[in-house]
Enzyme design. Structure first.
Site, short mmCIF file in Angstrom:
data_model
loop_
_atom_site.label_atom_id
_atom_site.label_comp_id
_atom_site.label_asym_id
_atom_site.label_seq_id
_atom_site.Cartn_x
_atom_site.Cartn_y
_atom_site.Cartn_z
N ASP A 147 0.68 -1.27 -0.16
CA ASP A 147 0.00 -0.08 -0.07
C ASP A 147 0.92 1.15 -0.07
OD1 ASP A 147 0.92 0.38 2.62
OD2 ASP A 147 -1.01 0.24 3.43
N CYS B 47 3.02 -3.17 4.05
CA CYS B 47 2.31 -2.03 4.56
C CYS B 47 3.05 -1.25 5.41
CB CYS B 47 1.06 -2.68 4.83
SG CYS B 47 0.78 -3.47 6.23
N THR C 193 2.63 -1.79 8.81
CA THR C 193 3.12 -2.70 9.75
C THR C 193 3.49 -4.42 9.53
OG1 THR C 193 0.89 -3.39 10.50
CG2 THR C 193 1.88 -1.60 11.78
N HIS D 81 10.47 -23.91 9.48
CA HIS D 81 9.67 -24.70 10.26
C HIS D 81 8.26 -24.43 9.78
CE1 HIS D 81 11.81 -25.27 14.47
NE2 HIS D 81 12.61 -25.30 13.30
N HIS E 280 7.80 -30.94 10.51
CA HIS E 280 7.29 -29.72 10.30
C HIS E 280 6.13 -29.65 9.01
CE1 HIS E 280 10.01 -27.94 13.15
NE2 HIS E 280 10.99 -28.43 12.26
C1 RB5 Z 1 -2.23 2.61 6.50
O1 RB5 Z 1 -2.39 3.59 7.26
C2 RB5 Z 1 -2.04 1.40 7.38
O2 RB5 Z 1 -3.06 1.02 8.28
C3 RB5 Z 1 -1.42 0.11 6.68
O3 RB5 Z 1 -0.32 0.36 5.99
C4 RB5 Z 1 -1.20 -1.12 7.62
O4 RB5 Z 1 -0.04 -0.96 8.46
C5 RB5 Z 1 -2.34 -2.06 8.03
O5 RB5 Z 1 -2.18 -3.05 8.58
#
Ligand code: RB5
Length: 143
Positions: free
Chosen positions: A8, A65, A67, A98, A133
């Site tokens: 994203d 993304c 996180t 694993h 595994h």
């Molecule tokens: C976008 O702001 C953020 O929510 C997205 O990049 C991501 O971290 C979602 O899990």
């Protein structure tokens, strides 16, 4: 090995660096976007990548993304996908050894580009150990 990659807006800059790195390594990589920093929904790009790993069009997928959380959640809804959110090297290595992870999800807002490229290289190069595994993986898709 054929790799498909998506992000994203929060992962866009890192995605571009990963793509350049993979191509330099001689890895065939398909980019499903996003193609800029305008806000988009991570779900759309996670689905594009995960569906193509699920149907075996690609061997591996990489999702970025903010996180790595949302992307991994979306990807793991697809049959046969084992997406690992790994923002550290030990997780990336163990997800291969694993868990035979076939999608790597990283957080563009959590880690730097140098670590991201190390994660990608390590994750691509670490083999699955199989054995006990494999038995455990087979149990994932049964009640
Ligand atoms: C976008 O702001 C953020 O929510 C997205 O990049 C991501 O971290 C979602 O899990």
């Amino acid at each position: 090995m054929k790799v498909i990659i998506g992000s994203d807006h929060a992962g866009y800059q890192m995605k571009e660096k990963v793509i350049a790195h993979l191509r330099q390594r001689g890895v065939e990589v398909e980019d499903v976007g996003t193609h800029g920093e305008e806000s988009v929904d991570y779900t759309d790009f996670g689905k594009k990548v995960a569906s193509k790993v699920s149907d075996a069009s690609f061997d591996r997928g990489i999702l970025i993304c903010g996180t790595g959380l949302g992307m991994s959640m979306v990807a793991n809804r697809f049959r046969g996908v084992r997406a690992a959110r790994a923002n550290d090297l030990f997780s990336a290595i163990m997800s291969r050894r694993h868990n035979d992870s076939n999608i790597l999800a990283m957080g563009g807002r959590l880690i730097g580009d140098t670590l991201a490229l190390q994660l990608v290289d390590t994750w691509l190069d670490t083999p699955f150990e199989g054995g006990r595994h494999q038995r455990r993986l087979e149990k994932m898709d049964t009640e």
